[in-house]
Design an enzyme around this catalytic site. Structure first.
Site, short mmCIF file in Angstrom:
data_model
loop_
_atom_site.label_atom_id
_atom_site.label_comp_id
_atom_site.label_asym_id
_atom_site.label_seq_id
_atom_site.Cartn_x
_atom_site.Cartn_y
_atom_site.Cartn_z
N ALA A 1 -5.77 5.57 -17.28
CA ALA A 1 -7.16 5.34 -16.87
C ALA A 1 -8.05 6.54 -17.22
O ALA A 1 -7.58 7.69 -17.23
CB ALA A 1 -7.21 5.09 -15.37
N ARG B 1 -15.96 -1.60 -24.46
CA ARG B 1 -16.62 -1.70 -23.16
C ARG B 1 -16.00 -0.77 -22.12
O ARG B 1 -14.92 -0.22 -22.33
CB ARG B 1 -16.46 -3.13 -22.62
CG ARG B 1 -17.48 -4.07 -23.16
CD ARG B 1 -17.19 -5.46 -22.64
NE ARG B 1 -18.24 -6.37 -23.03
CZ ARG B 1 -18.09 -7.68 -23.16
NH1 ARG B 1 -16.91 -8.24 -22.93
NH2 ARG B 1 -19.10 -8.44 -23.49
N HIS C 1 -5.42 -10.42 -4.27
CA HIS C 1 -4.11 -10.79 -3.72
C HIS C 1 -3.03 -11.07 -4.74
O HIS C 1 -1.87 -11.24 -4.35
CB HIS C 1 -4.27 -11.98 -2.77
CG HIS C 1 -4.93 -11.58 -1.48
ND1 HIS C 1 -6.28 -11.39 -1.37
CD2 HIS C 1 -4.41 -11.28 -0.26
CE1 HIS C 1 -6.57 -11.02 -0.13
NE2 HIS C 1 -5.46 -10.93 0.56
N ASP D 1 0.81 -1.23 0.00
CA ASP D 1 0.00 0.00 0.00
C ASP D 1 0.84 1.28 0.00
O ASP D 1 0.34 2.35 -0.30
CB ASP D 1 -0.92 0.04 1.24
CG ASP D 1 -2.03 -1.00 1.18
OD1 ASP D 1 -2.12 -1.72 0.16
OD2 ASP D 1 -2.80 -1.10 2.14
O1 F6P Z 1 -2.08 -3.76 3.76
C1 F6P Z 1 -1.86 -4.45 2.60
C2 F6P Z 1 -3.13 -5.08 2.10
O2 F6P Z 1 -2.78 -5.79 0.95
C3 F6P Z 1 -4.29 -4.12 1.84
O3 F6P Z 1 -4.17 -3.43 0.64
C4 F6P Z 1 -5.45 -5.07 1.87
O4 F6P Z 1 -6.64 -4.41 2.17
C5 F6P Z 1 -5.08 -5.99 2.97
O5 F6P Z 1 -3.67 -6.00 3.03
C6 F6P Z 1 -5.61 -7.39 2.83
O6 F6P Z 1 -5.08 -8.14 3.83
P1 F6P Z 1 -5.33 -9.68 4.13
O7 F6P Z 1 -6.10 -10.26 3.01
O8 F6P Z 1 -3.97 -10.26 4.27
O9 F6P Z 1 -6.06 -9.70 5.40
#
Ligand code: F6P
Length: 329
Positions: A192, A168, A256, A133
């Site tokens: 974007a 689209r 992820h 982040d």
């Molecule tokens: O803080 C990093 C991060 O990837 C965020 O962007 C996301 O909201 C969060 O972790 C998700 O975390 P997890 O799925 O590991 O709980």
């Protein structure tokens, strides 16, 4: 710890959400410790590993071949037990038992707060910022951000091919629980149509409807909307676009995959330099420090001061994005 006390044995751990480049940081800590004649212990599964004595001895050889690998060889966790005084005391007990007098913790703000708690038990601590982040207030850069942005940009490029063919609208949700750094960097990199971030209040008419309408009037027939997860879901944005413009957007949640993959050159080098600074700080008797990147330079600063710092979006990136996206208007 006095300013002249040199640590003899340090522990290294990764905590919180993983980030590409954490392995490179572990390697740097282990190799620098070896170079400075300091013993190194790997602590597995974040702070839980320190509570449970889940440790592994690390030497220069045990980190062979990991500089280019995503994830973390030490595993990671978000420890609720370590938030209690009892957990912290048990962790300190493990340190005392194993002769660990300093800990390098690789992670985000939550990890650094854990460091401060441990320091109250007389263990020296240094934090290394790692979070895709890039939302750690005191450091311009956090390990993993560049790789995550590249992963997301590559995915959006692929989406664009099919969106262009079918004329689209695509709504892509990127990570960023409280921060829009990934969204604006990726948005700028992929061209974007509009980008929505939690740092700026969203006016749907102005920021989405008008942007898409202006792009259409300028001759565009496909549209790319990037939304940071901290704003709302991509699905919600898509439904509103459908209601207000009659388009039938396709939704993609990158999720992820942004946290995985081989770290980029930038992440490997940042991790290597941060690992070096962290061990150097401990070797020189400094504690309660966070390693920071400031305009390309790497330093260590007081942890409490660092934790109090807030970070805003990179202004040039955000303004450039507004200029390009607004160019159709
Ligand atoms: O803080 C990093 C991060 O990837 C965020 O962007 C996301 O909201 C969060 O972790 C998700 O975390 P997890 O799925 O590991 O709980």
């Amino acid at each position: 710890m006095s300013s002249t006390t040199k640590v003899k044995r340090i522990g290294v751990l990764t905590s919180g959400g993983d980030a590409p480049g954490m392995n490179a940081a572990i390697r740097a800590v282990v190799r620098c410790a070896d170079y400075m004649d300091i013993d190194c212990i790997g602590i597995r599964r974040g702070w839980n590993g320190l509570i449970n004595g889940d440790v592994v001895r690390l030497d220069a050889k045990s980190v062979n071949g990991i500089i280019n690998r995503g994830g973390t060889m030490l595993y990671t966790a978000r420890s609720t037990e370590f938030m209690t005084l009892e957990g912290q005391q048990r962790a300190a007990q493990t340190c005392k038992f194993l002769g660990i007098d300093g800990v390098v913790a690789i992670g985000g703000d939550g990890t650094f707060r854990g460091c401060l708690d441990l320091s109250k038990q007389n263990i020296a601590v240094v934090g290394i910022p790692a979070s895709i982040d890039n939302d750690i207030g005191c450091s311009h850069y956090s390990i993993g951000f560049d790789t995550a942005c590249n992963t997301a940009a590559e995915a959006v490029d692929k989406l664009r091919d099919t969106m262009q063919s079918h004329e689209r609208c695509s709504v892509v949700e990127v990570m960023g629980r409280h921060a829009g750094h990934i969204a604006i960097y990726v948005g700028l990199a992929v061209g974007a149509t509009t980008v929505l971030v939690p740092e700026h209040e969203v006016d749907f008419e102005r920021d989405v409807v008008e942007r898409i309408r202006a792009a259409r009037l300028a001759g565009r027939t496909h549209f790319m909307v990037v939304v940071a997860e901290g704003v709302c879901t991509a699905q919600e944005v898509a439904e509103r676009i459908k209601d207000e413009l009659g388009l039938d957007p396709r939704v993609t949640v990158l999720g992820h995959i942004q946290r995985g993959g081989n770290p980029t050159c930038r992440d490997r080098t940042a991790a290597s330099k941060m690992g070096y600074i962290a061990v150097k700080a401990l070797a020189e008797g400094r504690t309660n420090r966070i390693v920071c990147e400031r305009s390309g330079e790497y330093i260590d600063i007081d942890m409490e001061e660092g934790l109090a710092m807030k970070k805003s979006l990179n202004e040039t990136t955000y303004n450039a994005l507004q200029a390009f996206a607004g160019a159709y208007a």
